[in-house]
Design an enzyme around this catalytic site. Sequence first.
Site, PDB file in Angstrom:
ATOM      1  N   SER A  13       0.854  -1.189   0.000  1.00 47.70           N
ATOM      2  CA  SER A  13       0.000   0.000   0.000  1.00 47.70           C
ATOM      3  C   SER A  13       0.890   1.238   0.000  1.00 47.70           C
ATOM      4  O   SER A  13       2.122   1.128   0.036  1.00 47.70           O
ATOM      5  CB  SER A  13      -0.919  -0.030   1.211  1.00 47.70           C
ATOM      6  OG  SER A  13      -0.138  -0.043   2.373  1.00 47.70           O
ATOM      7  N   CYS A 379     -11.080  27.019  11.381  1.00 46.56           N
ATOM      8  CA  CYS A 379     -12.109  26.296  12.109  1.00 46.56           C
ATOM      9  C   CYS A 379     -11.816  26.308  13.608  1.00 46.56           C
ATOM     10  O   CYS A 379     -11.963  27.350  14.239  1.00 46.56           O
ATOM     11  CB  CYS A 379     -12.285  24.890  11.538  1.00 46.56           C
ATOM     12  SG  CYS A 379     -13.945  24.275  11.878  1.00 46.56           S
ATOM     13  N   HIS A 516     -13.159  25.728   6.116  1.00 40.63           N
ATOM     14  CA  HIS A 516     -11.878  25.120   5.750  1.00 40.63           C
ATOM     15  C   HIS A 516     -11.493  25.536   4.332  1.00 40.63           C
ATOM     16  O   HIS A 516     -11.819  24.840   3.368  1.00 40.63           O
ATOM     17  CB  HIS A 516     -11.979  23.597   5.791  1.00 40.63           C
ATOM     18  CG  HIS A 516     -12.083  23.040   7.170  1.00 40.63           C
ATOM     19  ND1 HIS A 516     -10.973  22.702   7.906  1.00 40.63           N
ATOM     20  CD2 HIS A 516     -13.151  22.770   7.947  1.00 40.63           C
ATOM     21  CE1 HIS A 516     -11.359  22.237   9.086  1.00 40.63           C
ATOM     22  NE2 HIS A 516     -12.670  22.267   9.137  1.00 40.63           N
ATOM     23  N   GLU A 518      -8.774  25.298   2.868  1.00 41.79           N
ATOM     24  CA  GLU A 518      -7.793  24.399   2.248  1.00 41.79           C
ATOM     25  C   GLU A 518      -8.437  23.418   1.284  1.00 41.79           C
ATOM     26  O   GLU A 518      -7.785  22.945   0.347  1.00 41.79           O
ATOM     27  CB  GLU A 518      -6.979  23.652   3.306  1.00 41.79           C
ATOM     28  CG  GLU A 518      -7.729  22.616   4.145  1.00 41.79           C
ATOM     29  CD  GLU A 518      -8.371  23.184   5.412  1.00 41.79           C
ATOM     30  OE1 GLU A 518      -8.679  24.402   5.436  1.00 41.79           O
ATOM     31  OE2 GLU A 518      -8.580  22.426   6.376  1.00 41.79           O
TER      32      GLU A 518
END
Length: 550
Positions: A13, A379, A516, A518
């Site tokens: 992974s 936030c 947020h 971003e």
Amino acid sequence: MAKFIFITGGVVSALGKGIASASIGALLEGRGFKVTLQKLDPYINVDPGTLSPFQHGEVFVTDDGAETDLDLGHYERFTSFTALQKNNFTTGRIYYNVLNKERRGDYLGDTVQVIPHITDEIKKIIRSVADGYDVVLVEIGGTIGDIESLPFLEAIRQMRYDMGPENVIYAHLTLVPYIHASEELKTKPTQHSVRELRAIGIQPDILLCRTEIPFGADTKKKIALHCNVETDAVIMAPDVETIYEVPLVYQKEGLDDQIIKKLRMETRKPLMDDWRELVNRLKNPQDSVSIALVGKYVGLKDSYKSLYEALVHGGIANHAGVDVQWVDAEDIEKNGPERFLMEVDGVLVPGGFGNRGSEGKISAIKYAREKRIPFFGICLGMQLAVVEFMRNVCGMKGANSTEFDADTDYPVIYLMGRWYDFRKGTVQERSAGSDKGGTMRLGAYPCNLASGSIALEMYGKNSIFERHRHRFEFNNAFRKIITAKGLSISGLSPDGELVEIVEVLDHPWFLGCQFHPEFKSRPRNPHPLFEGFIKAALRSKNALLARSES
Ligand code: GLN
């Protein structure tokens, strides 16, 4: 009719399947195709909203309020795609749908089974995103060999059978490890992984081979022969300096041509100049800044994936490299802010949940405010900036968010009992006792900006939409006192009830937002607040330098 590309991963992974999928999206958009993406996750949780960020990394929030896998963030950053709930499905959600149908009696007494009921549901949700697109890219989470992903693999196997090889292809991401002791690249793990895929009926059309050391035609030929793939369809994917280089590397390897040939599509010549310009800026910055990210999950950088990328984008906009200093808020609690923040050019306190480290974040905010270091609160970071200002400027000792102190005398951040939900168009009610997930404000909400504010200057427009993920809000009972003392409220919901942005007036750059930002920043279109924050950090660094030199 849309064509489908399924992306699987093998060997190990963390090879970057999300970035690989996103990069294929970028390449195909560069060839003029309309592309959409979807992620299928093999775990049982109905959505990633309740997964610990320590384990699973960030929860990416979409405009329609879905809590999704962080790979959807990569998809948005690399392409012009905008993610929605339907672009991320987990095994849990698929079973949930099937079980609901079973309870409703939709299966008319049939024995409900993985094949065909679960696989049909999977095929249905894959097809549900295709309308209006030329190509659908579907990333299958997990690694080949996992028990959990088998129903997904069976469903995508059937799709080629249903639709034909000119409409469905498979790309498999593998690893070609380099053994340092013998100084050799090893193709065996790739061969094994492809053999496993073929055992379940999937013959990959394209191999994306991650490698530490670039390899040539001989290795490609060997992999091609053993894996039954054309040599030109063995794509070498070496480690790169920046993730935004991946689409260019794939293109150099001819990946877009391979896809176009296999899917029998007509297209224009590639347009990738914007990617080249972007990578050039990243590799040759004219200046640099150091930003402290004061958080709780700093041990697992994936918890702040979008945030980190948005800072990098802010750097791109300013031709500057951004050096992120990961600061654990609990270390500030133990040792004070000075030693961690003394040399940084900007301080960022991101979103978060739970009390741990909150006092450390408040000390960091106080330090940034008093030392006039550019500060960006997101936030929870904004909520704590309000708490800090109330305590230390307005003199309200013990002011807090009721998330951390339910009995505070000054509940400056609290659960708002009733509020109008602009996204849903309904009135919401919530209380301390209401159920966790259900009471979050999630997804894109409108916000109006005040004239003369930093926010308006950054965005260059009055009305914006930004994504939210929180329960607590600014308490309007404290609005008067806080604004009188110099914290201006520069962003509000259209009814004026929800405080979305605050700014300290007497400061070079101090801004907190309840949303947020971003999540909406892209390397080719950096978010204005991140652009502004990095610009302010650069200004402050260079002013300090000029002072120390004179
Ligand atoms: N814990 C805070 C809330 O629920 C902030 C959440 C966040 O930062 N995303 O309101």
